[in-house]
Design a protein around this motif. Structure first.
Motif, PDB file in Angstrom:
ATOM      1  N   LEU A  88       0.833  -1.298  -0.089  1.00 33.66           N
ATOM      2  CA  LEU A  88      -0.022   0.045   0.148  1.00 33.66           C
ATOM      3  C   LEU A  88       0.908   1.273   0.178  1.00 33.66           C
ATOM      4  N   VAL A  90       0.909   3.742  -2.478  1.00 42.17           N
ATOM      5  CA  VAL A  90       0.549   4.661  -3.312  1.00 42.17           C
ATOM      6  C   VAL A  90      -0.439   5.485  -2.573  1.00 42.17           C
ATOM      7  N   GLU A  91      -0.135   6.768  -2.288  1.00 43.06           N
ATOM      8  CA  GLU A  91      -0.451   7.737  -1.372  1.00 43.06           C
ATOM      9  C   GLU A  91      -2.191   7.839  -1.917  1.00 43.06           C
ATOM     10  N   GLU A  93      -4.342   5.760  -1.992  1.00 43.87           N
ATOM     11  CA  GLU A  93      -4.984   4.759  -2.790  1.00 43.87           C
ATOM     12  C   GLU A  93      -5.833   3.931  -1.606  1.00 43.87           C
ATOM     13  N   ASP A  94      -7.167   3.675  -1.983  1.00 44.29           N
ATOM     14  CA  ASP A  94      -8.062   2.887  -1.113  1.00 44.29           C
ATOM     15  C   ASP A  94      -7.278   1.305  -1.146  1.00 44.29           C
ATOM     16  N   GLU A  97      -8.923  -0.553  -4.066  1.00 40.13           N
ATOM     17  CA  GLU A  97      -8.349  -0.367  -5.266  1.00 40.13           C
ATOM     18  C   GLU A  97      -6.978  -0.839  -5.498  1.00 40.13           C
ATOM     19  N   ALA A  98      -6.343  -0.806  -4.572  1.00 37.71           N
ATOM     20  CA  ALA A  98      -4.906  -1.443  -4.540  1.00 37.71           C
ATOM     21  C   ALA A  98      -4.802  -2.952  -4.983  1.00 37.71           C
ATOM     22  N   ARG A 101      -5.921  -3.252  -8.585  1.00 39.97           N
ATOM     23  CA  ARG A 101      -4.787  -3.025  -9.448  1.00 39.97           C
ATOM     24  C   ARG A 101      -3.645  -4.207  -9.339  1.00 39.97           C
TER      25      ARG A 101
END
Length: 218
Positions: A88, A90-91, A93-94, A97-98, A101
């Motif tokens: 986790l 990506v600043e 990012e839920d 959602e991560a 992805r």
């Protein structure tokens, strides 16, 4: 030392941090030493890894086959079979959602149905890493032109569809060692045996996630 008489459930408790010192600052995570007051005669020192947290995905097809990938893990000098997963890092990012992805990037699949499968701390004795593993179903293959090209260890990772029962056997026989693979496969098997009734919604609160650097961040 006596026996516990209350309910068996983890309990949050932040002991006072008297002092905190950053020992190492790395590309992905840091190491610090906390001096903690545990209530004894003297405070104690504890070294820990400040971790971003991570998510993983147990993806099942319509025949209850789990999607695993083979990735080289330098720290243990081995190729491991594991579900798709990622940091986790990506600043903003839920976590869901991560997970979506990571599933897309590492396998070329998307899923229409998501649930929380299991939450855990990867190594609570010395790391703040919080991990959430999702269950993804109703999968569809991403068109060739929309697939992600991996880098470093993620280049050309082989994929395998493994019947869930066989994956459980592999875990219990000691042929699968990745923690997401072990906990995720076993949790999926138990959840399936219960008719999936115990699954939490994909957006279930993650109250046990530890923010990067907390508590006692230098």
């Amino acid at each position: 030392m006596g026996f516990w008489t209350g309910p068996v459930s983890d309990e949050k408790a932040a002991k006072p941090v008297v002092e905190s010192e950053r020992r190492f600052e790395g590309r992905i995570w840091n190491v610090r030493t906390d001096t903690v007051d545990l209530g004894g005669a003297e405070p104690v020192e504890r070294d820990l890894v400040e971790h971003t947290g991570a998510v993983g995905v147990v993806a099942l097809d319509g025949d209850d086959q789990v999607l695993l990938l083979r990735q080289y893990r330098h720290a243990v000098q081995a190729y491991l079979w594991e579900p798709p997963a990622g940091l986790l890092d990506v600043e903003g990012e839920d976590p869901l959602e991560a997970a979506e992805r990571e599933l897309w990037e590492e396998t070329g699949y998307r899923a229409r149905t998501w649930h929380v499968l299991v939450d855990y701390y990867n190594s609570p004795g010395g790391s703040s890493e919080s991990f959430r593993c999702y269950l993804a179903r109703d999968l569809e293959r991403v068109p060739e032109g929309e697939r992600h090209e991996g880098e470093d260890e993620e280049v050309d990772m082989p994929l395998a569809w493994v019947p869930l029962d066989q994956a459980v056997e592999a875990v219990l026989a000691g042929r699968i060692h990745n923690p997401t693979g072990v906990s995720g496969v076993l949790a999926a098997s138990v959840a399936r045996a219960g008719g999936w009734a115990a699954l939490r919604p994909a957006d279930a609160p993650w109250e046990w996630r530890i923010p990067l650097g907390a508590p006692g961040s230098a």
